[in-house]
Design an enzyme around this catalytic site. Structure first.
Site, short mmCIF file in Angstrom:
data_model
loop_
_atom_site.label_atom_id
_atom_site.label_comp_id
_atom_site.label_asym_id
_atom_site.label_seq_id
_atom_site.Cartn_x
_atom_site.Cartn_y
_atom_site.Cartn_z
CE LYS A 151 3.45 -2.86 3.24
NZ LYS A 151 2.92 -4.19 3.14
CE1 TYR A 160 -15.06 26.81 -1.54
CE2 TYR A 160 -13.71 25.32 -0.24
CZ TYR A 160 -13.82 26.34 -1.17
OH TYR A 160 -12.70 26.87 -1.72
C1 LIG Z 1 2.77 -4.84 4.34
C2 LIG Z 1 3.14 -6.22 4.43
C3 LIG Z 1 3.46 -6.79 5.69
C4 LIG Z 1 3.32 -6.07 6.99
O1 LIG Z 1 1.97 -6.00 7.38
P1 LIG Z 1 1.52 -5.33 8.74
O2 LIG Z 1 0.11 -5.70 8.91
O3 LIG Z 1 1.70 -3.87 8.57
O4 LIG Z 1 2.41 -5.89 9.77
C5 LIG Z 1 3.93 -8.08 5.69
N1 LIG Z 1 4.07 -8.79 4.54
C6 LIG Z 1 3.74 -8.28 3.34
C7 LIG Z 1 3.91 -9.14 2.12
C8 LIG Z 1 3.26 -7.00 3.23
O5 LIG Z 1 2.94 -6.49 2.04
#
Ligand SMILES: *Cc1c(COP(=O)(O)O)cnc(C)c1O
Length: 820
Positions: free
Chosen positions: A492, A718
């Site tokens: 993701k 700035y």
């Molecule tokens: C993002 C996510 C993970 C992975 O988490 P990490 O801490 O990056 O390993 C696992 N399960 C779900 C539902 C997530 O949204």
């Protein structure tokens, strides 16, 4: 690499390795190529497949290899029913890796010319490639391709030895006690070379001395040993013939000092057998000096005259180590591998090209192969055979040799140019559109000029992603899992900022079980790019159900509302038993069914044929936080209870998963049937539990665009927030908050690295630029600046987490993927 010269009959092979039993269906079979990975089968007809037993048992891929045409196999006892594979030959051995190594060793016995073996912590590949440059006027050299130096790589390297060579240079790399003994028995170098020993003692060794002693085992029985005693900390060298040592203190080749010269060159002064001698190298950095001195010592050991040595060392060429993939013009991807051009490196680069399945059109730009003139017809026939087995559909050749052999390449589109200049002149009339282009050119063809034309002009800031590190980290986490536990990887948010497609493709190649994305759009993109793995979508919206179904994406279902909507969509399309993933809330309190929903949910699911529950999952709120371990245990308990009730009621198996990265490492009891790896893939989040050696996978780089002197009392940037209390030198670099470099890094909170020095920001971060205080340093416009390597530490300085920093890097920052 001449195929015919390594042709053994299957009977000969079975006599070369210790077998328990053999089952020969086809006595006429011959073997030329060793295979061990069913995803990378080059020569199926003359291939011999070794079912190696790593975490995944190679025996499971025999069917796959057989289906692709392989008929010769080396397996262990009791693993395969040979009658299931009509026409195939099976050699049954006690240990398949040992058999591979023994075969390589027997093959090496037939090579009567000198073998140089090289080991060390750094510089092995550079020293190997430089020795090839230095020695090739006298020798025809066979060498390890790239850095094939492992327990398997060395065997494959030795397999390439044949009558075409009269010197071999083989790399040996180890990571565990006992490994060098095996490599030494295979290589049996006449000249053994140690480049250096890094200060850290590696994972797998109990001390630095143990690591040194292990590396030195390569020397056993060598006629000549070349090394620098300064690295040995007194660890004794095994008995060898003559020893040529190098270093700064009283060694055979004693380095006295060096002097930097104009044009990035350097003169090294040394003493050898009472005489002062010197070389000039076309590099200035310390690593290059050391590697050059090591090569110098090897040449002296081989009896070269100093005059010849200095003449050749002055002409050393840099070694580009990476197979770099770059974004090209017109949606092309360019794979730049133009530091060498011979058949074995061509085979590896083609392999690499075919793994990058972003484009259906594959183009190879190939120069003449140096040294081919002796036996041109044969060499280009071999090139032609390689290409027939590959999926390359467009060939552009540069050089008179290949131009003469056009008749060999009638099976694909072939454009031939006599030299690089004529290609460059024709460039405006050629079209390159949405293709993967591999550049493979010998040095004298100056392919960097072609590369420059084909790669898109870029904004100066890049995020480099080392796909080897990603793969390494993946394997580290896999090593914590029993083979029965499946692996889902979260890609993701554009794979945590790293770029979904390339990472997903690597994961598919490595046979993970599932991918997960946040939105339907992300999943559709992956499908369009050719990703076939099952994909879970965590936030499916009813408006996107059509696209979801059309691309075989599998929704996370977290409420009755979304379940009802989804079943409605399925019924409308007349679909049934569509896979869904049920999300439970066990304490995160974000999305998911509540524990109290279970009876209603079971009832609902039993009354519909539209969906089939593929998995049931929940998310740990604090898997990495020891102070909340009691809470986590309670989450696990609730999840397990709920899952058992659901699966019992449904009456079919359902995959259970709850562990994220931290959970994989700290909570073995949370692995259930599958785990969900996220940030750990990028080398971040080594959170205790079982220790892992992770590698940082991404590094954000920019460049200095201007430097200036600013006197004390003036301000920078700035709002005049960067007040100078002393005369300062300021560098402006081309990254700002619009690129994802947070404004909180301003005014000295953030630091970047230039060369080996860390420098602070000055004043506020601007939208596209940042100013750094480089007082006292020699920094020039165009110099590279590392914005971050260690994301974890950096995130802490502005009170955020690595996740936010990584995913905040703007899409306008170019991603460059490489295998490093
Ligand atoms: C993002 C996510 C993970 C992975 O988490 P990490 O801490 O990056 O390993 C696992 N399960 C779900 C539902 C997530 O949204």
């Amino acid at each position: 690499m001449d195929t015919d010269e390594r042709l053994y009959t299957i009977r000969q092979i079975s006599a070369m390795i210790p077998t328990v039993s053999i089952s020969i269906a086809d006595d006429t079979a011959t073997v030329a190529t060793l295979l061990y990975d069913s995803r990378k089968l080059s020569d199926t007809v003359h291939g011999l497949f070794f079912a190696l037993e790593g975490r995944r048992d190679g025996h499971a891929y025999i069917r796959d290899a057989y289906a692709q045409g392989v008929r010769n196999f080396v397996v262990t006892h009791g693993k395969v029913e040979s009658s299931a594979f009509p026409g195939a030959n099976f050699l049954v051995v006690p240990d398949t890796l040992e058999a591979l190594q023994t075969l390589a060793s027997r093959h090496r016995d037939r090579f009567t010319h000198p073998v140089i073996g090289i080991t060390g912590s750094n510089g092995k590949t550079v020293v190997k490639e430089w020795l090839v440059q230095l020695l090739s006027p006298e020798y025809r050299i066979a060498r390890s391709p790239k850095s094939y130096n492992s327990q398997i790589g060395v065997a494959l390297s030795l397999w390439q030895l044949g009558p075409a060579a009269d010197l071999a240079i083989i790399e040996a790399g180890i990571s565990r006690p006992g490994e060098m003994a095996v490599l030494q028995r295979m290589i049996r170098p006449d000249i053994a070379v140690l480049t250096n020993i890094g200060p850290a003692h590696e994972e797998g060794f109990s001390s630095l001395d143990e690591k040194i002693a292990e590396k030195l085992r390569l020397f056993e029985g060598a006629e000549t040993a070349v090394f620098s005693p300064g690295y040995l900390r007194g660890v004794p060298v095994p008995p060898t013939g003559k020893q040529i040592t190098w270093g700064t203190e009283g060694e055979t080749l004693q380095v006295i000092n060096h002097q930097l010269l104009a044009g990035n060159r350097c003169r090294i002064y040394a003493r050898y057998r009472g005489e002062e001698i010197t070389v000039v190298i076309p590099f200035a950095d310390a690593a290059a000096r050391e590697n050059a001195v090591c090569c110098w010592a090897v040449m002296l050991a081989m009896g070269y005259e100093q005059a010849t040595i200095s003449e050749r060392i002055a002409l050393l060429q840099p070694i580009e180590m990476r197979l770099e993939m770059k974004k090209g013009i017109n949606q092309c991807t360019v794979v730049d591998d133009s530091y060498s051009n011979d058949l074995s490196s061509l085979a590896i680069a083609l392999d690499f090209l075919q793994q990058q399945r972003q484009h259906t059109k594959l183009t190879l730009v190939l120069s003449d192969i140096p040294g081919a003139s002796d036996d041109e017809d044969k060499v280009y026939e071999n090139v032609s055979n390689l290409l027939k087995e590959s999926q390359v559909n467009r060939l552009i050749t540069i050089g008179p040799g290949l131009q003469k052999h056009t008749s060999q390449f009638t099976f694909l589109t072939h454009e031939a140019f006599p030299d690089t200049a004529s290609f460059l002149a024709a460039f405006p009339s050629l079209t390159f559109q949405d293709e993967a282009i591999l550049l493979k050119g010998a040095r004298k063809y100056a392919f960097e000029r072609i590369s420059r034309l084909l790669t898109a002009k870029s904004h100066d800031t890049v995020l480099e992603i080392n796909l080897n590190a990603v793969e390494h980290n993946l394997n580290q986490y896999k090593s914590l899992l029993p083979p029965s536990v499946k692996l889902m990887v979260m890609v993701k948010a554009f794979s945590y900022g790293s770029g979904s497609f390339e990472v997903a493709n690597l994961l598919q190649f490595n046979k993970v079980d599932y991918l997960a994305v946040a939105y339907v759009d992300e999943g559709v993109e992956l499908r369009k790019a050719g990703i076939q793995l099952p994909i879970m979508v965590m936030s499916p919206r009813p408006a996107s159900f059509d696209a979801l179904l059309a691309h075989r994406l599998e929704p996370e279902i977290y409420s009755f509302a979304i379940l009802t909507d989804f079943i409605g969509a399925l019924t409308e399309k007349g679909q049934s038993a569509y896979p869904i993933h049920l999300k439970l809330d066990t304490g995160m309190h974000r999305l998911g069914f509540s524990i109290s929903d279970i009876d209603l949910l079971i009832n609902y699911l039993k009354n519909t044929a539209a969906v089939k529950v593929r998995s049931i999952f929940s998310h740990l709120a604090a898997a990495g936080a020891p102070e909340h371990d009691a809470f986590t245990e309670n989450q696990l308990h609730e999840f397990s209870k709920f899952a058992t009730r659901l699966t019992t009621a449904l009456g079919y198996p359902v995959i259970r998963h709850i562990a994220n990265t931290a959970g994989i490492q700290r909570w073995p009891q949370a692995h259930f049937d599958m785990v969900r790896l996220g940030i750990g893939l990028y080398g971040i989040g080594n959170e205790g539990g079982q220790s892992l050696s992770l590698q940082p996978a991404s590094s954000l780089k920019t460049t200095v665009i201007q430097t200036r002197q600013v006197p004390a009392g003036e301000s920078v940037g700035y709002g005049r927030n960067g007040m100078l209390t002393k005369d300062s030198t300021i560098a402006t670099v081309s990254i700002g908050y619009a690129d994802g470099y947070d404004r909180r890094f301003g005014n000295g909170v953030g630091q970047m690295r230039i060369g080996n020095t860390t420098v602070p920001t000055v004043g506020d971060i601007c939208m596209d630029m940042t100013m750094l205080d480089i007082s006292g340093l020699e920094v020039r416009e165009g110099d590279e600046v590392i914005v971050f390597g260690d994301v974890e530490k950096l995130a802490g300085t502005i009170g955020t987490i690595p996740y936010e920093l990584l995913t905040g890097i703007s899409q306008r920052v170019k991603r460059v993927y490489y295998y490093g």
